[in-house]
Write a protein that holds these residues in place. Structure first.
Motif, PDB file in Angstrom:
ATOM      1  N   ASP A 179      12.465  14.200  -5.423  1.00 57.71           N
ATOM      2  CA  ASP A 179      11.413  13.504  -5.287  1.00 57.71           C
ATOM      3  C   ASP A 179      11.256  12.471  -6.654  1.00 57.71           C
ATOM      4  O   ASP A 179      10.767  11.503  -6.445  1.00 57.71           O
ATOM      5  CB  ASP A 179      10.098  14.513  -5.221  1.00 57.71           C
ATOM      6  N   CYS A 180      11.634  13.163  -7.613  1.00 54.78           N
ATOM      7  CA  CYS A 180      11.419  12.426  -9.111  1.00 54.78           C
ATOM      8  C   CYS A 180      12.275  11.275  -8.930  1.00 54.78           C
ATOM      9  O   CYS A 180      12.142  10.060  -9.494  1.00 54.78           O
ATOM     10  CB  CYS A 180      11.801  13.091 -10.317  1.00 54.78           C
ATOM     11  N   ASN A 181      13.495  11.465  -8.299  1.00 55.00           N
ATOM     12  CA  ASN A 181      14.675  10.361  -8.228  1.00 55.00           C
ATOM     13  C   ASN A 181      14.175   9.324  -7.404  1.00 55.00           C
ATOM     14  O   ASN A 181      14.329   7.927  -7.558  1.00 55.00           O
ATOM     15  CB  ASN A 181      15.941  10.976  -7.991  1.00 55.00           C
ATOM     16  N   CYS A 224       0.902  -1.171  -0.049  1.00 55.28           N
ATOM     17  CA  CYS A 224       0.027   0.065  -0.033  1.00 55.28           C
ATOM     18  C   CYS A 224       0.674   1.107   0.016  1.00 55.28           C
ATOM     19  O   CYS A 224       0.764   2.256  -0.482  1.00 55.28           O
ATOM     20  CB  CYS A 224      -0.841  -0.072   0.943  1.00 55.28           C
ATOM     21  N   ALA A 225       2.013   1.078   0.882  1.00 53.26           N
ATOM     22  CA  ALA A 225       2.642   2.309   0.918  1.00 53.26           C
ATOM     23  C   ALA A 225       3.554   2.725  -0.434  1.00 53.26           C
ATOM     24  O   ALA A 225       3.490   3.844  -0.980  1.00 53.26           O
ATOM     25  CB  ALA A 225       4.043   2.176   1.805  1.00 53.26           C
ATOM     26  N   VAL A 226       3.901   1.573  -1.135  1.00 50.97           N
ATOM     27  CA  VAL A 226       4.491   1.920  -2.492  1.00 50.97           C
ATOM     28  C   VAL A 226       3.313   2.340  -3.527  1.00 50.97           C
ATOM     29  O   VAL A 226       3.641   3.457  -4.162  1.00 50.97           O
ATOM     30  CB  VAL A 226       5.296   0.531  -3.025  1.00 50.97           C
ATOM     31  N   ARG A 227       2.252   1.956  -3.458  1.00 48.48           N
ATOM     32  CA  ARG A 227       1.278   2.544  -4.374  1.00 48.48           C
ATOM     33  C   ARG A 227       0.912   3.808  -4.099  1.00 48.48           C
ATOM     34  O   ARG A 227       0.258   4.641  -4.563  1.00 48.48           O
ATOM     35  CB  ARG A 227      -0.048   1.556  -4.298  1.00 48.48           C
ATOM     36  N   THR A 228       1.073   4.365  -2.536  1.00 48.96           N
ATOM     37  CA  THR A 228       0.598   5.708  -2.205  1.00 48.96           C
ATOM     38  C   THR A 228       1.726   6.493  -2.341  1.00 48.96           C
ATOM     39  O   THR A 228       1.614   7.726  -2.688  1.00 48.96           O
ATOM     40  CB  THR A 228      -0.171   5.476  -0.900  1.00 48.96           C
ATOM     41  N   VAL A 229       2.879   6.290  -1.721  1.00 47.77           N
ATOM     42  CA  VAL A 229       3.951   7.024  -1.527  1.00 47.77           C
ATOM     43  C   VAL A 229       4.501   7.473  -2.852  1.00 47.77           C
ATOM     44  O   VAL A 229       4.666   8.910  -2.943  1.00 47.77           O
ATOM     45  CB  VAL A 229       4.978   6.491  -0.534  1.00 47.77           C
ATOM     46  N   GLN A 230       4.910   6.819  -3.763  1.00 54.45           N
ATOM     47  CA  GLN A 230       5.467   7.210  -4.871  1.00 54.45           C
ATOM     48  C   GLN A 230       4.436   8.056  -5.767  1.00 54.45           C
ATOM     49  O   GLN A 230       5.154   9.128  -6.054  1.00 54.45           O
ATOM     50  CB  GLN A 230       6.003   6.170  -5.733  1.00 54.45           C
ATOM     51  N   PRO A 231       3.426   7.836  -6.032  1.00 57.46           N
ATOM     52  CA  PRO A 231       2.419   8.794  -6.581  1.00 57.46           C
ATOM     53  C   PRO A 231       2.284  10.007  -6.049  1.00 57.46           C
ATOM     54  O   PRO A 231       2.483  11.253  -6.609  1.00 57.46           O
ATOM     55  CB  PRO A 231       0.982   8.083  -6.789  1.00 57.46           C
ATOM     56  N   SER A 232       2.408   9.970  -4.559  1.00 57.53           N
ATOM     57  CA  SER A 232       2.405  11.345  -3.732  1.00 57.53           C
ATOM     58  C   SER A 232       3.651  12.190  -4.131  1.00 57.53           C
ATOM     59  O   SER A 232       3.705  13.227  -4.134  1.00 57.53           O
ATOM     60  CB  SER A 232       2.034  11.210  -2.408  1.00 57.53           C
ATOM     61  N   ILE A 257       7.681   0.913 -13.631  1.00 60.37           N
ATOM     62  CA  ILE A 257       7.395   1.079 -14.932  1.00 60.37           C
ATOM     63  C   ILE A 257       6.331   1.223 -15.335  1.00 60.37           C
ATOM     64  O   ILE A 257       5.360   0.271 -15.735  1.00 60.37           O
ATOM     65  CB  ILE A 257       8.005  -0.091 -15.898  1.00 60.37           C
ATOM     66  N   ASP A 258       5.541   2.320 -15.159  1.00 63.19           N
ATOM     67  CA  ASP A 258       4.075   2.705 -15.392  1.00 63.19           C
ATOM     68  C   ASP A 258       3.786   4.182 -15.538  1.00 63.19           C
ATOM     69  O   ASP A 258       4.991   4.968 -15.833  1.00 63.19           O
ATOM     70  CB  ASP A 258       3.174   2.423 -14.096  1.00 63.19           C
ATOM     71  N   ASP A 259       2.848   4.494 -15.656  1.00 62.97           N
ATOM     72  CA  ASP A 259       2.394   6.039 -15.747  1.00 62.97           C
ATOM     73  C   ASP A 259       3.173   6.895 -14.843  1.00 62.97           C
ATOM     74  O   ASP A 259       3.455   8.035 -14.924  1.00 62.97           O
ATOM     75  CB  ASP A 259       0.926   6.421 -16.036  1.00 62.97           C
ATOM     76  N   VAL A 260       3.178   6.563 -13.609  1.00 60.38           N
ATOM     77  CA  VAL A 260       3.778   7.389 -12.616  1.00 60.38           C
ATOM     78  C   VAL A 260       5.340   7.579 -12.728  1.00 60.38           C
ATOM     79  O   VAL A 260       5.813   8.676 -12.603  1.00 60.38           O
ATOM     80  CB  VAL A 260       3.781   6.634 -11.076  1.00 60.38           C
ATOM     81  N   ALA A 261       6.013   6.358 -13.315  1.00 66.77           N
ATOM     82  CA  ALA A 261       7.221   6.595 -13.705  1.00 66.77           C
ATOM     83  C   ALA A 261       7.526   7.495 -14.949  1.00 66.77           C
ATOM     84  O   ALA A 261       8.557   8.284 -14.780  1.00 66.77           O
ATOM     85  CB  ALA A 261       7.988   5.163 -13.973  1.00 66.77           C
ATOM     86  N   VAL A 262       6.610   7.406 -15.777  1.00 67.73           N
ATOM     87  CA  VAL A 262       6.967   8.317 -16.978  1.00 67.73           C
ATOM     88  C   VAL A 262       6.753   9.817 -16.323  1.00 67.73           C
ATOM     89  O   VAL A 262       7.242  10.513 -17.141  1.00 67.73           O
ATOM     90  CB  VAL A 262       5.862   7.891 -18.006  1.00 67.73           C
ATOM     91  N   LYS A 263       5.679   9.931 -15.636  1.00 67.85           N
ATOM     92  CA  LYS A 263       5.297  11.327 -15.152  1.00 67.85           C
ATOM     93  C   LYS A 263       6.837  11.806 -14.341  1.00 67.85           C
ATOM     94  O   LYS A 263       7.107  12.900 -14.472  1.00 67.85           O
ATOM     95  CB  LYS A 263       4.303  11.469 -14.185  1.00 67.85           C
ATOM     96  N   ALA A 264       7.237  10.993 -13.529  1.00 63.97           N
ATOM     97  CA  ALA A 264       8.408  11.205 -12.844  1.00 63.97           C
ATOM     98  C   ALA A 264       9.738  11.464 -13.703  1.00 63.97           C
ATOM     99  O   ALA A 264      10.384  12.693 -13.596  1.00 63.97           O
ATOM    100  CB  ALA A 264       8.699  10.260 -11.838  1.00 63.97           C
ATOM    101  N   LEU A 265       9.681  10.898 -14.855  1.00 64.56           N
ATOM    102  CA  LEU A 265      10.626  11.068 -15.796  1.00 64.56           C
ATOM    103  C   LEU A 265      10.544  12.585 -16.698  1.00 64.56           C
ATOM    104  O   LEU A 265      11.440  13.525 -16.728  1.00 64.56           O
ATOM    105  CB  LEU A 265      10.946  10.198 -16.936  1.00 64.56           C
ATOM    106  N   PHE A 266       9.308  12.823 -17.086  1.00 68.35           N
ATOM    107  CA  PHE A 266       9.063  14.175 -17.663  1.00 68.35           C
ATOM    108  C   PHE A 266       9.121  15.274 -16.550  1.00 68.35           C
ATOM    109  O   PHE A 266      10.025  16.323 -16.877  1.00 68.35           O
ATOM    110  CB  PHE A 266       7.736  14.213 -17.985  1.00 68.35           C
ATOM    111  N   ARG A 267       8.790  15.118 -15.096  1.00 67.40           N
ATOM    112  CA  ARG A 267       9.135  16.180 -14.206  1.00 67.40           C
ATOM    113  C   ARG A 267      10.604  16.337 -13.934  1.00 67.40           C
ATOM    114  O   ARG A 267      11.036  17.491 -13.827  1.00 67.40           O
ATOM    115  CB  ARG A 267       8.210  15.609 -13.053  1.00 67.40           C
ATOM    116  N   ARG A 268      11.473  15.173 -13.790  1.00 64.91           N
ATOM    117  CA  ARG A 268      12.817  15.125 -13.617  1.00 64.91           C
ATOM    118  C   ARG A 268      13.265  16.210 -14.647  1.00 64.91           C
ATOM    119  O   ARG A 268      14.409  16.844 -14.561  1.00 64.91           O
ATOM    120  CB  ARG A 268      13.403  14.182 -13.355  1.00 64.91           C
ATOM    121  N   ALA A 269      12.972  15.738 -15.998  1.00 66.75           N
ATOM    122  CA  ALA A 269      13.469  16.629 -16.989  1.00 66.75           C
ATOM    123  C   ALA A 269      13.388  17.971 -17.000  1.00 66.75           C
ATOM    124  O   ALA A 269      14.186  18.913 -17.201  1.00 66.75           O
ATOM    125  CB  ALA A 269      12.901  16.194 -18.496  1.00 66.75           C
TER     126      ALA A 269
END
Length: 137
Positions: free
Chosen positions: A54-56, A26-34, A64-76
């Motif tokens: 935060d992105c790192n 649950c934490a993995v599903r909640t914390v990383q999107p947050s 490897i999902d939409d959250v990771a793609v958003k994190a990559l874009f935001r890190r850029a």
């Protein structure tokens, strides 16, 4: 404020010393999107380093999902704010590889094809970052 709300949520999940195994999932599903959403807040506030951190965190999780793609874009975008054009472009290319029809990434990559845009991004960086971008490290 949204940044504080996401921070409080991240902190609450991490408080237990020995969490139940289901709580870890649950934490993995909640914390990383947050953290990813909080990175967006940091970007709006031009807190580039905090957004990058935060992105790192999200990307180190191996998602490897939409959250990771958003994190990559935001890190850029965070790297762009820090003046690191090479890292920003690398992350944008990864987003485009994962999601070839991602309009935001394609738009940003198109801007990077302009040498003037790269010069503007690099000029925002610290003297050390500008040296790195010129290959003088």
């Amino acid at each position: 404020e949204a940044t504080e709300a996401y921070t409080k949520g991240v902190d609450l999940v991490g408080e237990e010393d020995e969490p139940h195994p289901h709580a870890v999932v649950c934490a993995v599903r909640t914390v990383q999107p947050s953290e990813c959403r909080r990175a967006a807040c940091w970007l709006k506030r031009k807190q580039w380093q905090k957004a990058l951190e935060d992105c790192n965190k999200v990307l180190r999780s191996g998602r490897i999902d939409d959250v990771a793609v958003k994190a990559l874009f935001r890190r850029a975008k965070a790297n762009e704010g820090l003046g690191d054009a090479d890292s920003a472009m690398r992350d944008l290319n990864r987003v485009a590889d994962i999601q070839p029809h991602n309009r935001d990434a394609l738009y940003e990559l198109d801007k990077y094809r302009s040498i003037m845009h790269r010069i503007c991004v690099i000029s925002n960086g610290t003297p050390e970052m500008r040296k790195k971008q010129r290959g003088e490290t």
